[in-house]
Scaffold this active site. Structure first.
Site, PDB file in Angstrom:
ATOM      1  N   ASP A   6      25.553  -3.037 -13.881  1.00  0.00           N
ATOM      2  CA  ASP A   6      25.695  -2.935 -15.338  1.00  0.00           C
ATOM      3  C   ASP A   6      24.332  -2.662 -15.982  1.00  0.00           C
ATOM      4  OD1 ASP A   6      24.724  -5.437 -14.579  1.00  0.00           O
ATOM      5  OD2 ASP A   6      25.601  -6.477 -16.301  1.00  0.00           O
TER       6      ASP A   6
ATOM      7  N   HIS B 123      15.422  -9.435 -11.373  1.00  0.00           N
ATOM      8  CA  HIS B 123      16.409 -10.242 -10.652  1.00  0.00           C
ATOM      9  C   HIS B 123      17.143  -9.445  -9.573  1.00  0.00           C
ATOM     10  CE1 HIS B 123      16.141 -13.497 -13.662  1.00  0.00           C
ATOM     11  NE2 HIS B 123      16.078 -12.524 -14.566  1.00  0.00           N
TER      12      HIS B 123
END
Length: 311
Positions: free
Chosen positions: A9, A239
């Site tokens: 995303d 991340h």
């Protein structure tokens, strides 16, 4: 070479993960599934298409993922990731040439089977749907790695919950209860995957990959937002890149096998927990998954710089 299907995303850290995967000689991206999360599903498709175009890899199929969580409206994070979700880069002019339906996921699993690793960088909705759809062949894949969870550390979407789990805890619970040997990469690891801003500037100015010109405008925006979240941070945590670094360099990561539980409602919504006692109790018929709880930060940074310099 590891064949991977990305569920993503993008989002800044997702964008860096896509760039890392496309530049890494040990990874072959066979598909990118775009769902909601950091941005809308439409922007996720647009941003992914933009990165594939820069790399000359428009042969990689883009696939429609989930547009919203299972039980409530989506929440986006444009204020952190940029107006279009990729920092200071404008992708509104991009239109993906072709987008495959959800069924393409199962087609790719049929093609590659145990050779395929699914890497879930986004909310768990799309991955959960692969487990519950009739005729699913999800258990034929070789490995599933997910970005999600926080164990003994604060969350980043609530005091207790990590964003991918908090964004659709019902979906995360489905994955944790139906998956077999899934590897969770939680905030315990990813929050420490900080790439200093001067390293991004070096990569942007001293390397000549497909992506070098966009690194500064992406990371400059992202790092400014992180200054307000973590005052004094130099750069920002990437991340999602940790999952791909782990995939190619597992010796530098430490894992523990446990049953993973997800709280899907109430004040503790999105909390992930496990029994970390020396002799944990186990719930019958509940899968044992894996949790990465530590890694070599210096190795991660060096690996990122090496990969992002390659062409």
């Amino acid at each position: 070479m590891r064949k991977i299907l990305l569920i993503t995303d993008p989002g800044v850290d997702d964008s860096f993960a896509i760039m890392y995967a496309l530049l890494n000689p040990n990874i072959e991206v066979v598909g990118i599934v775009c769902g909601y999360g950091n941005v809308s599903q439409a922007d996720a498709l647009r941003n992914s298409a933009y990165l594939l175009k820069l790399a000359g890899r428009e042969d990689i199929p883009l696939i429609n993922g989930a547009e919203a969580p299972l039980s409530f409206p989506p929440q986006y994070f444009y204020e952190i990731h940029g107006y279009h979700g990729i920092g200071g880069v404008n992708t509104e002019h991009i239109t993906p040439a072709k987008v495959y339906p959800f069924q393409k996921i199962f087609d790719l699993i049929s093609t590659y089977g145990k050779e395929l690793t699914i890497v879930n960088l986004s909310r768990f909705t799309t991955l959960a749907l692969t487990f519950v759809q009739a005729g699913s062949n999800i258990h034929e894949v070789g490995e599933i790695i997910v970005m999600g969870g926080a164990f003994f550390v604060p969350g980043n979407s609530s005091p207790l919950a990590e964003a991918n789990v908090y964004g659709d805890p019902q979906a995360a619970k489905i994955v944790a209860t139906r998956g077999r040997g899934i590897t969770f990469v939680p905030l315990n690891v990813s929050n420490r995957a900080i790439i200093p801003l001067d390293m991004i500037h070096y990569l942007s100015e001293q390397t000549s990959t497909y992506f070098s010109p966009i690194l500064n405008p992406i990371m400059d925006y992202y790092s400014i937002q992180y200054q307000s979240i973590i005052p004094g941070i130099n750069g920002a945590p990437l991340h999602d890149v940790t999952l791909l670094s782990f995939l190619t360099s597992q010796d530098h990561y430490k894992l523990i096998s446990r049953q993973v539980f997800v709280v899907d409602d109430g004040p503790s919504r999105g909390l992930t927990y496990a029994d970390f006692r020396p002799v944990p109790e186990t719930i019958p018929h509940y899968p044992i998954n894996k949790i990465i709880f530590d890694f070599e930060v210096e190795y991660f940074v060096n690996d990122f710089v090496k990969t992002m310099s390659s062409f």
